[in-house]
Design a protein around this motif. Structure first.
Motif, PDB file in Angstrom:
ATOM      1  N   ILE A   1       0.854  -1.192   0.000  1.00 18.26           N
ATOM      2  CA  ILE A   1       0.000   0.000   0.000  1.00 18.26           C
ATOM      3  C   ILE A   1       0.890   1.242   0.000  1.00 18.26           C
ATOM      4  O   ILE A   1       1.816   1.356   0.802  1.00 18.26           O
ATOM      5  CB  ILE A   1      -0.949   0.004   1.210  1.00 18.26           C
ATOM      6  N   TYR A   2       0.558   2.193  -0.923  1.00 19.07           N
ATOM      7  CA  TYR A   2       1.294   3.454  -1.036  1.00 19.07           C
ATOM      8  C   TYR A   2       0.274   4.605  -1.009  1.00 19.07           C
ATOM      9  O   TYR A   2      -0.492   4.778  -1.960  1.00 19.07           O
ATOM     10  CB  TYR A   2       2.094   3.501  -2.335  1.00 19.07           C
ATOM     11  N   PRO A   3       0.252   5.377   0.081  1.00 19.38           N
ATOM     12  CA  PRO A   3      -0.716   6.503   0.174  1.00 19.38           C
ATOM     13  C   PRO A   3      -0.383   7.590  -0.850  1.00 19.38           C
ATOM     14  O   PRO A   3       0.775   7.835  -1.177  1.00 19.38           O
ATOM     15  CB  PRO A   3      -0.534   7.003   1.610  1.00 19.38           C
ATOM     16  N   LEU A   4      -1.438   8.257  -1.304  1.00 16.86           N
ATOM     17  CA  LEU A   4      -1.313   9.341  -2.291  1.00 16.86           C
ATOM     18  C   LEU A   4      -2.266  10.482  -1.939  1.00 16.86           C
ATOM     19  O   LEU A   4      -3.311  10.259  -1.329  1.00 16.86           O
ATOM     20  CB  LEU A   4      -1.656   8.851  -3.709  1.00 16.86           C
ATOM     21  N   VAL A   5      -1.909  11.668  -2.387  1.00 14.77           N
ATOM     22  CA  VAL A   5      -2.800  12.829  -2.320  1.00 14.77           C
ATOM     23  C   VAL A   5      -3.187  13.195  -3.753  1.00 14.77           C
ATOM     24  O   VAL A   5      -2.325  13.570  -4.549  1.00 14.77           O
ATOM     25  CB  VAL A   5      -2.125  14.029  -1.620  1.00 14.77           C
TER      26      VAL A   5
ATOM     27  N   ASP B   1      -9.422   6.532   0.695  1.00 14.44           N
ATOM     28  CA  ASP B   1      -9.214   6.386   2.136  1.00 14.44           C
ATOM     29  C   ASP B   1     -10.012   7.485   2.846  1.00 14.44           C
ATOM     30  O   ASP B   1      -9.496   8.569   3.128  1.00 14.44           O
ATOM     31  CB  ASP B   1      -7.729   6.477   2.477  1.00 14.44           C
ATOM     32  N   LYS B   2     -11.271   7.221   3.109  1.00 12.73           N
ATOM     33  CA  LYS B   2     -12.155   8.235   3.698  1.00 12.73           C
ATOM     34  C   LYS B   2     -11.720   8.597   5.101  1.00 12.73           C
ATOM     35  O   LYS B   2     -11.751   9.772   5.494  1.00 12.73           O
ATOM     36  CB  LYS B   2     -13.593   7.735   3.693  1.00 12.73           C
TER      37      LYS B   2
ATOM     38  N   PHE C   1      -6.097   9.004  -0.580  1.00 14.12           N
ATOM     39  CA  PHE C   1      -6.120   7.830  -1.436  1.00 14.12           C
ATOM     40  C   PHE C   1      -4.878   6.983  -1.137  1.00 14.12           C
ATOM     41  O   PHE C   1      -3.890   7.473  -0.583  1.00 14.12           O
ATOM     42  CB  PHE C   1      -6.112   8.216  -2.933  1.00 14.12           C
ATOM     43  N   TYR C   2      -4.971   5.711  -1.525  1.00 10.41           N
ATOM     44  CA  TYR C   2      -3.783   4.875  -1.506  1.00 10.41           C
ATOM     45  C   TYR C   2      -3.836   3.902  -2.674  1.00 10.41           C
ATOM     46  O   TYR C   2      -4.919   3.539  -3.155  1.00 10.41           O
ATOM     47  CB  TYR C   2      -3.607   4.131  -0.174  1.00 10.41           C
ATOM     48  N   LEU C   3      -2.646   3.536  -3.127  1.00  8.94           N
ATOM     49  CA  LEU C   3      -2.477   2.698  -4.303  1.00  8.94           C
ATOM     50  C   LEU C   3      -1.967   1.330  -3.879  1.00  8.94           C
ATOM     51  O   LEU C   3      -1.042   1.213  -3.073  1.00  8.94           O
ATOM     52  CB  LEU C   3      -1.479   3.363  -5.268  1.00  8.94           C
TER      53      LEU C   3
END
Length: 852
Positions: free
Chosen positions: A39-43, A107-108, A116-118
């Motif tokens: 899992i890789y979080p994103l904005v 990702d609420k 968000f995450y990828l």
């Protein structure tokens, strides 16, 4: 290293992702410490959500919080936006991903810190989309292992700042000025510093520089939408009104007895179409337009002149659209750009037929009334330029011969072959005036004097024996009006022949020697300054109107006759001017030397060009203006005599228009109120005496018809989107007339004048003349009433003075009586005081003087 893409080739078929540039990789955020290395979080910003269709609460919701994104779409976004892309931190992860689609999850609750995450593995994507089912026993154990209401604090870890494209989003959302700032420059002459200023009430529509326009405009921010509307309706029965005529046969028989049944109806119909008041077909129709597509700078059209002989050939002068400050700043670059007069033909709207070169930008020019091959123009630097296009007359004559149609009212007038006349010819000027002896500022108007007379240095009028126009009149912003003579002035001392030979050798091969004797040595014959009276200041003229300038519209027949004689082999009289000015000429008696002048300050001056001798100094000086009127609230750009009435003059300036009659000293016959937009140009109609055209700064043209309305324009029509700079009508044939309109962007519009505005009624000249005479009588009546009112006012003031004297005398007698009573009461008080003090007895009459 990624392979480089080949340049100059377009991909065909399905788009393939372009290889990404090898830039320095940033370390993406990883959830390995939390047990989820895939899992890789994103904005993702709003812009990125719109690009990939993953908008929050629209494309991704609580029910479906994920979105499958193609790998090639991410590569395309990285290629387009580079480091600004939100996927830039995970560029390496995306590149190494084995599949074609990546799973993006919303990702609420910010479980992993970002919105968000990828999921970067196929196994993680499969587990998320299809979670494995656990046995019931393991599900109960997991429930028991999950602690409730237990919060574990994890201190924040310092991380390096990672750019996620917020700078561009902040720049897009920031407020910037969208409108161009308006710069005002307020100046005042040095000699007016410290002058006393008085304030008074005045009429804003009639006083100069007192009109400020604050027009309303719609604002979308305050527009209210109508949400509800109550309408009351009532049902009524249909009403039908029917009438019958039982006497129609009897009335028809009576009409046949009264009317002439053998009259030619078609001829009467054609005559009635041109009568004033007819509302059909009143708009100008676009016929053709010309724009100089080869110019590299932005230019405006400053002057227009139709060729007097060749129909369909029109000349325009262009100038750079710069203010005075910008022109001074860019003076070095402007020297490298040519200043031109362009000759346009109806046969070729793209390529000019001729280009006349000038040392500076031309702001006014005019064809010679007796020879259309001679052209004179005024420059922005105050010099006068002369051209001779006789050598190119055959070329433009061929344009007319091959382009003119037989039926001009039904077919296009100029039909040339597509390959002819494509190359423009540059023509150099023959002569230019001396910059030291001429005008010092921009020349605002230039006019040829008619061939019926000429003037000398003192302004006296003599007969013209040459039969050609040899003199010019110019006005400039340097507060002077000059008269010029194109003939060589006789020198005081004879020049040696060797010098003449040297001058003849230096002539360029492409320059005619017509006016070689004037080049760089041409000086004005006479110079006039319009003084402001007791002060040392002068009026600044912008336009002039000589005595017979209206005759220039009626010289086509004479020019045609001279042109035919030149074709027969005769030499042009302008090529033989070595004789110079004639000494012994017959003076013309009873010749009116007065003329109208429009100034920069909105004044209309009626003055005399003849000089008078000063009794004190003995020098010849300009006469004082006969009349001076301030009726315009801006600089006067049009001063023009009517083509039908020699003594009627039209002046336009600022926001209003005025019509004058020569000899009437009380004021204008017509003065309009302030227009909604400033007027910029104007011209009389050549065929209708009561019609004139006015251009405005908003691109509209006002058409005035004095037989229909005298207080406002009869018609307003939009021509362009910018300011109209010049208007010039012309008559092609009795059935077809054109009007040339130039705008600030350098486009020349040719419009066809409709039948209603080009054909006068049967008695229109007499009707307009009657209107002018009626206005003259009205002015005389107003002047008489003014004299009577002034006399009545003097009598009323005298009566008031008499009443004041009587009131003053009466009040003086009353004051003396009151003073006497006060004195007597004072004496009585004095006597009583003395008695009380024992200084006097009751019977004695003691005063203060007796005690002394």
């Amino acid at each position: 290293m990624a392979p480089k893409a080949q340049k100059g080739k377009k991909p065909s078929g399905k788009k393939k992702p372009k290889p990404l540039p090898d830039t320095e990789e940033e370390e993406p955020l990883n959830m390995e410490s939390m047990g989820h290395p895939e899992i890789y979080p994103l904005v993702l910003t709003t812009k990125t959500q719109e690009i990939f269709n993953c908008r929050i609460d629209e494309d991704v919701t609580d029910e479906v919080p994920y979105k499958l994104i193609k790998k090639e779409d991410i590569f395309e976004d990285l290629q387009n936006r580079a480091a600004v892309s939100d996927f830039h931190p995970v560029k390496k992860i995306v590149r190494e991903y084995p599949g074609d689609e990546l799973l993006l999850v919303y990702d609420k609750d910010f479980k992993y810190g970002l919105n968000f995450y990828l999921i970067a593995t196929e196994e993680g994507k499969e587990n998320y989309l299809n979670p494995p089912e656990l046995p019931p026993e393991e599900q109960e154990e997991n429930k028991e292992l999950i602690p409730e209401d237990i919060y574990i604090y994890h201190p924040p870890l310092s991380k390096p700042w990672v750019s996620l494209g917020s700078e561009k989003e902040i720049e897009e959302e920031s407020v910037k000025e969208s409108t161009k700032q308006i710069t005002y420059m307020i100046s005042r002459k040095r000699n007016q510093f410290g002058a006393p200023i008085t304030f008074s009430d005045q009429n804003a529509s009639s006083a100069k520089d007192a009109y400020i326009e604050c027009t309303a405009y719609p604002d979308k921010n305050f527009t209210l939408k109508k949400l509800e509307k109550d309408i009351g309706m009532q049902v009524i029965p249909h009403i039908k009104d029917i009438s019958t005529q039982t006497r129609c046969v009897e009335i028809a028989l009576q009409q046949n007895e009264i009317m002439n049944t053998f009259i030619e109806d078609w001829r009467c119909l054609a005559e009635e179409e041109g009568a004033f008041g007819d509302k059909t077909d009143t708009h100008l129709k676009e016929y053709q337009s010309f724009t100089d597509l080869h110019s590299t700078t932005e230019k405006k059209i400053t002057c227009i002149s139709w060729h007097p002989v060749i129909y369909g050939l029109i000349a325009v002068s262009v100038a750079v659209r710069l203010s005075f400050e910008d022109r001074v700043h860019l003076s070095g670059k402007l020297l490298l750009q040519p200043s031109l007069i362009l000759f346009w033909s109806f046969s070729d709207p793209i390529h000019p037929q001729l280009m006349l070169e000038s040392p500076e930008d031309i702001f006014c020019f005019q064809f010679c009334p007796t020879d259309p091959n001679i052209i004179a123009g005024g420059c922005i630097n105050g010099q006068i330029v002369l051209w001779d296009i006789t050598a190119h007359a055959d070329r433009i004559e061929n344009i007319k011969a091959s382009g003119r149609s037989k039926k001009v009212a039904l077919k296009p007038m100029f039909l040339l072959e597509p390959e002819s006349n494509k190359e423009s010819i540059f023509i150099r000027h023959c002569a230019v005036s001396s910059i030291e002896s001429g005008h010092k500022k921009i020349i605002t108007d230039i006019q040829w004097l008619p061939d019926t007379f000429e003037i000398n240095r003192m302004g006296f009028v003599y007969e013209n024996r040459n039969g050609i126009c040899c003199q010019l009149a110019t006005c400039s912003a340097d507060c002077t009006i000059c008269f010029w003579d194109i003939r060589p002035q006789k020198p005081l001392t004879p020049q040696p022949t060797e010098k003449k030979k040297e001058e003849s050798i230096e002539i360029p091969f492409d320059v005619p020697s017509t006016f070689l004797h004037l080049d760089l040595s041409w000086k004005p014959l006479a110079k006039i300054k319009l003084s402001k009276g007791e002060t040392s200041l002068d009026h600044c003229p912008t336009k002039i109107s000589l005595t017979e300038d209206h005759l220039l519209y009626k010289t086509q027949d004479k020019i045609l006759a001279q042109t035919k004689s030149l074709k027969a082999g005769e030499t042009s009289p302008y090529h033989n001017l070595e004789g110079g000015m004639t000494d012994h000429l017959k003076p013309l008696e009873d010749f009116c030397t007065k003329f109208f002048v429009g100034t920069e300050e909105g004044e209309v001056i009626y003055t005399d060009w003849k000089l008078e001798r000063d009794p004190d100094t003995g020098r010849f000086m300009t006469k004082k203006p006969v009349n001076l009127y301030t009726v315009h609230d801006g600089f006067v750009h049009t001063v023009q005599r009517s083509p039908f009435y020699n003594d009627i003059v039209l002046t336009i300036g600022g926001w209003n228009v005025a019509i004058w009659k020569e000899g009437v000293m009380t004021g204008p016959l017509l003065q309009s109120c302030c227009a909604p937009k400033m007027y910029t140009s104007g011209h009389w109609s050549l065929t209708r005496p009561g019609v004139f055209y006015i251009g405005r700064e908003d691109g509209y043209i006002d058409i005035w018809d004095l037989l229909e309305k005298t207080h406002e324009p009869a018609l307003s029509q939009n021509i362009c989107i910018t300011m109209i700079t010049y208007i010039k009508p012309w008559t092609f044939s009795p059935k077809q007339q054109f009007i040339a309109i130039a705008d600030y962007y350098g486009t020349l519009h040719i419009l066809e004048i409709p039948w209603t505005l080009s054909h006068p009624s049967v008695n229109e000249i007499a009707s307009v003349n009657y209107y002018f005479e009626r206005e003259v009588k009205h002015l005389e009546y107003v002047e008489q009433r003014k004299i009577i009112r002034d006399q009545e006012k003097k009598e009323m003031d005298l009566e008031m003075e008499k009443k004041k004297v009587k009131t003053y005398q009466k009040s003086k007698e009353q004051a003396e009586a009151e003073l006497k009573m006060e004195y007597e009461s004072y004496l009585e008080l004095e006597k009583t005081t003395l008695i009380n003090l024992g200084l006097a007895k009751v019977t004695e009459k003691v005063s203060y003087m007796d005690l002394i």
